[in-house]
Write a protein that holds these residues in place. Structure first.
Motif, PDB file in Angstrom:
ATOM      1  N   GLU A   1       4.965  10.049  -6.307  1.00 41.91           N
ATOM      2  CA  GLU A   1       6.094  11.033  -5.875  1.00 41.91           C
ATOM      3  C   GLU A   1       7.501  10.193  -6.371  1.00 41.91           C
ATOM      4  O   GLU A   1       8.584  11.169  -6.543  1.00 41.91           O
ATOM      5  N   ILE A   2       7.663   9.091  -6.136  1.00 42.26           N
ATOM      6  CA  ILE A   2       8.754   8.275  -6.975  1.00 42.26           C
ATOM      7  C   ILE A   2       9.140   8.696  -8.386  1.00 42.26           C
ATOM      8  O   ILE A   2      10.041   8.820  -8.812  1.00 42.26           O
ATOM      9  N   SER A   3       8.099   8.626  -9.082  1.00 45.48           N
ATOM     10  CA  SER A   3       8.089   9.256 -10.520  1.00 45.48           C
ATOM     11  C   SER A   3       8.653  10.550 -10.695  1.00 45.48           C
ATOM     12  O   SER A   3       9.604  10.947 -11.382  1.00 45.48           O
ATOM     13  N   GLN A   4       7.913  11.416  -9.979  1.00 45.28           N
ATOM     14  CA  GLN A   4       8.480  12.931 -10.094  1.00 45.28           C
ATOM     15  C   GLN A   4       9.842  13.031  -9.609  1.00 45.28           C
ATOM     16  O   GLN A   4      10.381  13.812 -10.248  1.00 45.28           O
ATOM     17  N   LYS A   5      10.443  12.290  -8.624  1.00 45.48           N
ATOM     18  CA  LYS A   5      11.790  12.524  -8.422  1.00 45.48           C
ATOM     19  C   LYS A   5      12.791  11.815  -9.535  1.00 45.48           C
ATOM     20  O   LYS A   5      13.814  12.628  -9.528  1.00 45.48           O
ATOM     21  N   ASN A   6      12.277  11.205 -10.106  1.00 47.55           N
ATOM     22  CA  ASN A   6      13.151  10.596 -11.399  1.00 47.55           C
ATOM     23  C   ASN A   6      14.599  10.533 -11.153  1.00 47.55           C
ATOM     24  O   ASN A   6      15.428  11.137 -11.685  1.00 47.55           O
ATOM     25  N   SER A   7      14.855   9.632  -9.883  1.00 49.56           N
ATOM     26  CA  SER A   7      16.223   9.411  -9.572  1.00 49.56           C
ATOM     27  C   SER A   7      16.109   8.153  -9.315  1.00 49.56           C
ATOM     28  O   SER A   7      15.423   7.118  -9.082  1.00 49.56           O
ATOM     29  N   SER A   8      17.697   7.283  -9.655  1.00 47.91           N
ATOM     30  CA  SER A   8      17.804   5.973  -9.105  1.00 47.91           C
ATOM     31  C   SER A   8      18.437   5.979  -7.638  1.00 47.91           C
ATOM     32  O   SER A   8      18.857   4.794  -7.305  1.00 47.91           O
ATOM     33  N   ASN A   9      18.563   7.171  -7.115  1.00 49.21           N
ATOM     34  CA  ASN A   9      18.825   7.015  -5.947  1.00 49.21           C
ATOM     35  C   ASN A   9      18.224   7.368  -4.670  1.00 49.21           C
ATOM     36  O   ASN A   9      18.536   8.425  -3.792  1.00 49.21           O
ATOM     37  N   ILE A  10      16.726   6.975  -4.665  1.00 48.40           N
ATOM     38  CA  ILE A  10      16.021   7.273  -3.902  1.00 48.40           C
ATOM     39  C   ILE A  10      16.000   6.474  -2.636  1.00 48.40           C
ATOM     40  O   ILE A  10      15.937   4.856  -2.842  1.00 48.40           O
ATOM     41  N   LEU A  11      15.984   7.062  -1.552  1.00 46.49           N
ATOM     42  CA  LEU A  11      15.999   6.239  -0.216  1.00 46.49           C
ATOM     43  C   LEU A  11      14.690   5.994   0.192  1.00 46.49           C
ATOM     44  O   LEU A  11      13.954   6.806   0.512  1.00 46.49           O
ATOM     45  N   ILE A  12      14.165   4.727   0.402  1.00 43.16           N
ATOM     46  CA  ILE A  12      12.859   4.517   0.528  1.00 43.16           C
ATOM     47  C   ILE A  12      12.822   3.921   2.116  1.00 43.16           C
ATOM     48  O   ILE A  12      13.690   3.299   2.408  1.00 43.16           O
ATOM     49  N   SER A  13      11.898   4.435   3.048  1.00 49.62           N
ATOM     50  CA  SER A  13      12.063   4.163   4.450  1.00 49.62           C
ATOM     51  C   SER A  13      10.643   3.760   4.658  1.00 49.62           C
ATOM     52  O   SER A  13       9.563   4.563   4.843  1.00 49.62           O
ATOM     53  N   PHE A  14      10.498   2.480   5.062  1.00 48.50           N
ATOM     54  CA  PHE A  14       8.947   1.880   5.541  1.00 48.50           C
ATOM     55  C   PHE A  14       8.791   1.656   6.822  1.00 48.50           C
ATOM     56  O   PHE A  14       9.675   0.605   7.314  1.00 48.50           O
ATOM     57  N   ALA A  15       7.901   2.034   7.624  1.00 47.60           N
ATOM     58  CA  ALA A  15       7.845   1.714   9.117  1.00 47.60           C
ATOM     59  C   ALA A  15       6.454   1.296   9.461  1.00 47.60           C
ATOM     60  O   ALA A  15       5.318   1.681   8.971  1.00 47.60           O
ATOM     61  N   ALA A  16       6.215   0.362  10.427  1.00 44.48           N
ATOM     62  CA  ALA A  16       5.022  -0.317  10.651  1.00 44.48           C
ATOM     63  C   ALA A  16       5.127  -0.734  12.307  1.00 44.48           C
ATOM     64  O   ALA A  16       6.259  -1.081  12.887  1.00 44.48           O
TER      65      ALA A  16
ATOM     66  N   ASP B   1       1.017  -1.220  -0.069  1.00 42.18           N
ATOM     67  CA  ASP B   1      -0.182   0.102   0.073  1.00 42.18           C
ATOM     68  C   ASP B   1       0.917   1.344   0.103  1.00 42.18           C
ATOM     69  O   ASP B   1       0.617   2.239  -0.764  1.00 42.18           O
ATOM     70  N   PHE B   2       2.020   1.133   0.737  1.00 43.71           N
ATOM     71  CA  PHE B   2       2.964   2.535   1.032  1.00 43.71           C
ATOM     72  C   PHE B   2       3.631   2.556  -0.617  1.00 43.71           C
ATOM     73  O   PHE B   2       3.520   3.876  -0.755  1.00 43.71           O
ATOM     74  N   LEU B   3       3.881   1.785  -1.064  1.00 43.49           N
ATOM     75  CA  LEU B   3       4.637   1.853  -2.530  1.00 43.49           C
ATOM     76  C   LEU B   3       3.724   2.225  -3.365  1.00 43.49           C
ATOM     77  O   LEU B   3       4.122   3.219  -4.289  1.00 43.49           O
ATOM     78  N   THR B   4       2.466   1.737  -3.534  1.00 44.15           N
ATOM     79  CA  THR B   4       1.434   2.253  -4.379  1.00 44.15           C
ATOM     80  C   THR B   4       1.122   3.629  -4.272  1.00 44.15           C
ATOM     81  O   THR B   4       0.914   4.459  -5.238  1.00 44.15           O
ATOM     82  N   LYS B   5       0.904   4.117  -3.023  1.00 42.60           N
ATOM     83  CA  LYS B   5       0.558   5.488  -2.930  1.00 42.60           C
ATOM     84  C   LYS B   5       1.753   6.590  -3.168  1.00 42.60           C
ATOM     85  O   LYS B   5       1.640   7.659  -3.350  1.00 42.60           O
TER      86      LYS B   5
ATOM     87  N   GLU C   1      19.097  13.193   0.253  1.00 39.86           N
ATOM     88  CA  GLU C   1      18.391  14.205  -0.798  1.00 39.86           C
ATOM     89  C   GLU C   1      17.224  13.648  -1.444  1.00 39.86           C
ATOM     90  O   GLU C   1      16.381  14.529  -1.717  1.00 39.86           O
ATOM     91  N   PHE C   2      17.064  12.514  -1.678  1.00 42.11           N
ATOM     92  CA  PHE C   2      15.936  11.970  -2.251  1.00 42.11           C
ATOM     93  C   PHE C   2      15.496  10.916  -1.152  1.00 42.11           C
ATOM     94  O   PHE C   2      15.652   9.579  -0.994  1.00 42.11           O
ATOM     95  N   PHE C   3      14.377  11.185  -0.241  1.00 43.91           N
ATOM     96  CA  PHE C   3      13.772  10.600   0.825  1.00 43.91           C
ATOM     97  C   PHE C   3      12.210  10.415   0.942  1.00 43.91           C
ATOM     98  O   PHE C   3      11.653  11.223   0.429  1.00 43.91           O
ATOM     99  N   ILE C   4      11.969   9.136   0.752  1.00 43.10           N
ATOM    100  CA  ILE C   4      10.356   8.918   0.732  1.00 43.10           C
ATOM    101  C   ILE C   4      10.172   7.977   2.095  1.00 43.10           C
ATOM    102  O   ILE C   4      10.774   6.940   2.194  1.00 43.10           O
ATOM    103  N   SER C   5       9.180   8.406   2.944  1.00 42.43           N
ATOM    104  CA  SER C   5       8.852   7.521   3.784  1.00 42.43           C
ATOM    105  C   SER C   5       7.297   7.632   4.270  1.00 42.43           C
ATOM    106  O   SER C   5       6.825   8.499   4.009  1.00 42.43           O
ATOM    107  N   ASN C   6       7.112   6.557   5.301  1.00 41.73           N
ATOM    108  CA  ASN C   6       5.747   6.609   5.954  1.00 41.73           C
ATOM    109  C   ASN C   6       5.665   7.003   7.137  1.00 41.73           C
ATOM    110  O   ASN C   6       4.940   6.463   7.818  1.00 41.73           O
ATOM    111  N   TRP C   7       6.681   7.550   7.737  1.00 39.66           N
ATOM    112  CA  TRP C   7       6.770   7.644   9.255  1.00 39.66           C
ATOM    113  C   TRP C   7       5.512   8.345   9.885  1.00 39.66           C
ATOM    114  O   TRP C   7       5.106   7.749  10.926  1.00 39.66           O
TER     115      TRP C   7
END
Length: 237
Positions: free
Chosen positions: A22-37, A14-18, A99-105
């Motif tokens: 944002e992942i597409s907009q950043k257009n980078s191969s260096n995106i740091l994904i951080s998932f918390a639960a 669900d987190f990745l789908t949502k 620099e390129f950070f996406i999380s669901n914290w």
């Protein structure tokens, strides 16, 4: 544990789908994904022995008076620096890594998280044998972090997204990683605390010397000779 792995995988999907727009907009191969639960209790403590033996970098920090524990292992990114400029060099690399950070914290209700774990030497100019294997500054982003605060435990998974992004493939890899850390060798393990075989520098005589140093330090502070001092002693177990 299998059911909990499925639940975590569903939340991760669900987190990745949502996050896909944002992942597409950043257009980078260096995106740091951080998932918390959130997790039920401290279930990760069952496999402590496996974590410490299987991974080179393992970090454990606890404040019992605040009922707070941070435990991370398996480095995703490591930043090591030496010399008097270690602070500036480390800070620069920390900013680059985030620099390129996406999380669901926020959505997970995580109150805080030290993304980088590690530490620095007080005096990098002193070369003592006991610290010879350590860098003057060493920080790393663990792939896996467990944060326990009060009665709540949070599980955090960090990774860098490569240029080809697929939710389904990412979720399957996530499941595999969860099984490897929660069910090592294909079976759940009950942790057994080891016995202390030998301890040095902790005899009644050593303790007496330590208490004398503490008393002497308090007297010096009371007399105004010093304002602050950090005492430390080495105990080998």
């Amino acid at each position: 544990m299998e059911q909990q792995i499925e639940q975590l995988s569903g939340l991760y999907s669900d987190f990745l789908t949502k996050s896909s727009p944002e992942i597409s907009q950043k257009n980078s191969s260096n995106i740091l994904i951080s998932f918390a639960a959130q997790l039920p209790g401290q279930i990760y403590t069952k496999n402590f022995d496996n974590y410490f033996s299987a991974f080179e970098k393992v970090f454990y920090w606890s404040k019992p008076d605040e009922n707070l524990t941070v435990f991370g292992f398996d480095d995703l990114v490591t930043i090591a620096e030496n010399g008097i400029n270690r602070f500036k060099l480390t800070e620069k690399k920390l900013k680059q890594a985030k620099e390129f950070f996406i999380s669901n914290w926020d959505a997970a209700g995580l109150p805080f998280l030290p993304l980088f774990l590690g530490g620095m030497k007080f005096t990098p100019d002193k070369d003592e044998n006991i610290w010879s294997n350590f860098d003057d500054s060493l920080w790393f982003i663990p792939k896996f972090i467990f944060v326990t605060t009060g009665d709540t435990t949070y599980f955090v998974f960090n990774y860098y997204l490569n240029s080809v992004f697929s939710v389904n493939i990412a979720v399957e890899k996530f499941k595999t990683k969860l099984k490897s850390i929660f069910i090592p060798n294909g079976k759940e393990v009950n942790h057994v605390s080891p016995d202390i075989a030998q301890m040095t520098d902790n005899s009644p005589k050593d303790k007496k010397k330590w208490l004398e140093k503490v008393k002497q330090t308090i007297d010096e502070i009371t007399n105004g000779s010093i304002n602050k001092v950090v005492l430390s002693r080495k105990v080998e177990i």
